[in-house]
Design an enzyme around this catalytic site. Sequence first.
Site, short mmCIF file in Angstrom:
data_model
loop_
_atom_site.label_atom_id
_atom_site.label_comp_id
_atom_site.label_asym_id
_atom_site.label_seq_id
_atom_site.Cartn_x
_atom_site.Cartn_y
_atom_site.Cartn_z
N ARG A 58 0.87 -1.17 0.00
CA ARG A 58 0.00 0.00 0.00
C ARG A 58 0.91 1.23 0.00
NH1 ARG A 58 -2.27 -3.52 3.94
NH2 ARG A 58 -4.36 -4.26 3.38
N HIS A 69 -4.38 -9.58 4.06
CA HIS A 69 -5.84 -9.62 4.15
C HIS A 69 -6.27 -10.53 5.31
CE1 HIS A 69 -6.42 -8.53 -0.38
NE2 HIS A 69 -6.19 -7.48 0.37
N TYR A 126 -9.43 -11.34 -6.91
CA TYR A 126 -8.43 -11.38 -7.98
C TYR A 126 -8.63 -12.55 -8.93
CZ TYR A 126 -6.22 -7.82 -5.17
OH TYR A 126 -5.99 -6.66 -4.46
N HIS A 147 -2.42 2.40 -6.19
CA HIS A 147 -2.94 1.15 -5.61
C HIS A 147 -3.15 0.07 -6.67
CE1 HIS A 147 -4.40 -0.72 -1.95
NE2 HIS A 147 -5.43 -1.22 -2.61
N LYS A 162 -2.19 -1.83 7.52
CA LYS A 162 -3.61 -1.58 7.75
C LYS A 162 -4.10 -2.43 8.92
CE LYS A 162 -7.96 -1.24 5.20
NZ LYS A 162 -8.62 -1.45 3.89
N ARG A 210 -0.56 -2.61 -6.59
CA ARG A 210 -0.81 -3.67 -5.61
C ARG A 210 -1.79 -4.70 -6.17
NH1 ARG A 210 -1.20 -4.96 0.10
NH2 ARG A 210 -3.36 -5.38 0.73
#
Length: 271
Positions: A127, A242, A251, A216, A152, A219
């Site tokens: 990120r 995640h 994805y 982004h 995050k 990523r």
Amino acid sequence: MQDVLRRKNYSLNTQQSYMHMFTLFLKYMYPQPMHTINSSIIKEYHTKLVTQDHKSISFQNQSINAIKFYLEKVLKQPSEHYDFERPKKPKRLPSVLSTKQILDLLDATTNLKHKAILTLIYSAGLRISECVNLQIKDIDSDTMRIWVRNGKGQKDRITLLSVDALFLLRNYYKHYTPKKWLFEGVKGKQYSASSIRSVFNKSKRIAKITMPATVHTLRHSFATHLLENGTNLRYIQKLLGHNSSKTTEIYTHVASDMLTNIKSPFDLIKK
């Protein structure tokens, strides 16, 4: 409220976002006193955000998070005081650059520091905030890993250190000799996220990439290209940081190489 955010070690971006959103809510509340805040007032405010101000779903969610923080963490009120529904985000597929577009973008980036930044974000799936927060000590060339600290959700994780990216970083280090932060700006301070966005947009324009894309997107492209090359979805989830595999599964919808390699059962039964 800001003191509580600091004590709980919330990131600077989150602190600024919460304070901004809560200030807007207080302006709506004025001149009503703070102790009169209840679910009804909060619902009315967020109805206004949707019907009158036409604010995005992301804006609404940030506002809700800020108000929830104040009620729950500052006033110590139980959850029933802010029991209201959140707006649902529309399910959109992420934009992804092709491998050729990635190379074109990096070729268009002639400044050594800028090239190192964009290369690292793509090659490690970072990120933008994680990139600017990297310190020199976070690059582990012995094990070829990058330590992402306080990502995050205030989580640490490990991601990949590309061989080619390491070569580029060493060249960058010799020329710029950063002291603490891997990428430093004026007077040794952290390089800013806005500067990285400007670099990306300039290189995108020079590379003649016309599709919508942001930093982004690098990523998203990292994750998609790993999936197309056969990397297990569970490992990609770990590399991206995640919590849920459902977040990573998006994805599978944009991995075009995987789709083109799937054969119809009709083609199989004809052989």
